[in-house]
Design a protein around this motif. Sequence first.
Motif, PDB file in Angstrom:
ATOM      1  N   ARG A  48       2.733   9.055  -6.888  1.00  0.00           N
ATOM      2  CA  ARG A  48       3.288  10.411  -6.985  1.00  0.00           C
ATOM      3  C   ARG A  48       4.520  10.433  -7.879  1.00  0.00           C
ATOM      4  O   ARG A  48       4.751  11.388  -8.615  1.00  0.00           O
ATOM      5  N   TRP A  49       5.348   9.390  -7.805  1.00  0.00           N
ATOM      6  CA  TRP A  49       6.589   9.339  -8.571  1.00  0.00           C
ATOM      7  C   TRP A  49       6.624   8.032  -9.359  1.00  0.00           C
ATOM      8  O   TRP A  49       7.189   7.026  -8.896  1.00  0.00           O
ATOM      9  N   PRO A  50       6.031   7.984 -10.514  1.00  0.00           N
ATOM     10  CA  PRO A  50       5.870   6.727 -11.275  1.00  0.00           C
ATOM     11  C   PRO A  50       7.175   6.003 -11.584  1.00  0.00           C
ATOM     12  O   PRO A  50       7.167   4.778 -11.751  1.00  0.00           O
ATOM     13  N   ASP A  51       8.288   6.732 -11.677  1.00  0.00           N
ATOM     14  CA  ASP A  51       9.554   6.097 -12.043  1.00  0.00           C
ATOM     15  C   ASP A  51      10.361   5.627 -10.831  1.00  0.00           C
ATOM     16  O   ASP A  51      11.506   5.184 -10.986  1.00  0.00           O
TER      17      ASP A  51
ATOM     18  N   LEU B  39       0.832  -1.210   0.000  1.00  0.00           N
ATOM     19  CA  LEU B  39       0.000   0.000   0.000  1.00  0.00           C
ATOM     20  C   LEU B  39       0.863   1.254   0.000  1.00  0.00           C
ATOM     21  O   LEU B  39       0.549   2.248  -0.678  1.00  0.00           O
ATOM     22  N   LEU B  40       1.957   1.240   0.755  1.00  0.00           N
ATOM     23  CA  LEU B  40       2.866   2.379   0.771  1.00  0.00           C
ATOM     24  C   LEU B  40       3.498   2.588  -0.605  1.00  0.00           C
ATOM     25  O   LEU B  40       3.561   3.715  -1.116  1.00  0.00           O
TER      26      LEU B  40
ATOM     27  N   THR C 221      -3.273   7.609   4.290  1.00  0.00           N
ATOM     28  CA  THR C 221      -1.970   7.114   4.737  1.00  0.00           C
ATOM     29  C   THR C 221      -0.883   7.280   3.686  1.00  0.00           C
ATOM     30  O   THR C 221       0.235   7.716   4.001  1.00  0.00           O
ATOM     31  N   ALA C 222      -1.193   6.932   2.439  1.00  0.00           N
ATOM     32  CA  ALA C 222      -0.175   7.014   1.394  1.00  0.00           C
ATOM     33  C   ALA C 222       0.338   8.439   1.234  1.00  0.00           C
ATOM     34  O   ALA C 222       1.551   8.666   1.116  1.00  0.00           O
ATOM     35  N   ARG C 223      -0.571   9.411   1.234  1.00  0.00           N
ATOM     36  CA  ARG C 223      -0.144  10.810   1.064  1.00  0.00           C
ATOM     37  C   ARG C 223       0.651  11.285   2.268  1.00  0.00           C
ATOM     38  O   ARG C 223       1.717  11.912   2.122  1.00  0.00           O
ATOM     39  N   LEU C 224       0.152  11.010   3.481  1.00  0.00           N
ATOM     40  CA  LEU C 224       0.849  11.460   4.686  1.00  0.00           C
ATOM     41  C   LEU C 224       2.222  10.812   4.798  1.00  0.00           C
ATOM     42  O   LEU C 224       3.201  11.470   5.167  1.00  0.00           O
ATOM     43  N   ALA C 225       2.308   9.527   4.483  1.00  0.00           N
ATOM     44  CA  ALA C 225       3.600   8.835   4.536  1.00  0.00           C
ATOM     45  C   ALA C 225       4.553   9.362   3.488  1.00  0.00           C
ATOM     46  O   ALA C 225       5.746   9.569   3.750  1.00  0.00           O
TER      47      ALA C 225
END
Length: 379
Positions: free
Chosen positions: A30-33, A22-23, A365-369
Amino acid sequence: MNASRRVALVAGETSGDLLAGLLLKGLKGRWPDLSAVGIGGAAMAKQGFEAWWSSDKLAVRGYVEVLRHYREIAGIRTQLRERLLQERPDAFIGVDAPDFNLDLESSLRSAGVKTVHFICPSIWAWRPERVEKIRRSADHVLCIFPFEPELLARHEIAATYVGHPIASVIPLVPDRLAARRALGIEGEGPVVAILPGSRRSEVQYLARRFFDAAVLMRSRRPGLRFVVPAVPALREVIEAHSRDAGLQDVLIVQGRSHEVLAACDVTLIASGTATLEAALFKRPMVIAYNMHWLSWIIMRRKQLQPWVGLPNILSSDFVVPELLQDAATPAALAEATLAWLDSPQRVAALEERFTQLHHLLQRDTARLATDAIEKVLAG
């Protein structure tokens, strides 16, 4: 973080693999590469993770059990450390597995690699001495429970509450009928989920007790149906325990624990992360655990709270039964599990309490992390 960033992660078991997956989904969103390497499992692989070792290698619990596998695990950590110091990722993210990850993080951090630890070790429940190791090891800690950052701040450890990722995956109102259809469970009547753990040592000590309890339950209620989600590597072992117990017509599925928890009316479950997942599915449960007697003695001496199961710890109350070690007899397990089926008002009150807990843990969670990791890299 630019397109060429590279991170390393270690997740030590099925639950850690799920959290890390999930992380990674958030990071790559946000950063596909972004490239990611290290130790992981199937959920991480779906996000393009390059596993140098499988997370199954670290899925060992209990002092005695760890000692049996110490040489192999220590060898993996040494090889991983040397490779990471050669390749020098922009950040190392240790996902749970503190006994493995904190020492590794300490070595990497002292060599100038930024380190993040995802999931604060439960120093509020047991082994408080770990706080010093956390301070040496992690540039930042991502916390899944809201009270943890303040606790860490008292020890000058930077931390961010990011919520529990699972709380955003599990619906507030699970669809029991849809889950049963997906699993092929037809008709009316109660369904009991049996979750004996995701580690071989857990299954070794718990599966037969759980299946013996199921036989007792069925003798009292012939219409009961049982469903078991099995980690792929342990499916044959679980099937063998079921056969040896003489349990007929049990449905054993590969993985799919969330569907199983959504489908059931009550679960007999090993203490661990899965108990929190069961709580988020608003399911009553009986928490059990059994381990090598020496591991049990050592663990009990380090325990700080009267509860072992996460739903009880987070509620500061015995909202669900805990039957541990010698108390986890098949008869006691069967009695406690059937009691939920006879107590609809008790179940309704528990569902309300678990709904409140769900709201507390549900964050982006993903955004905050990702925000926290970006600040670590910029620091």
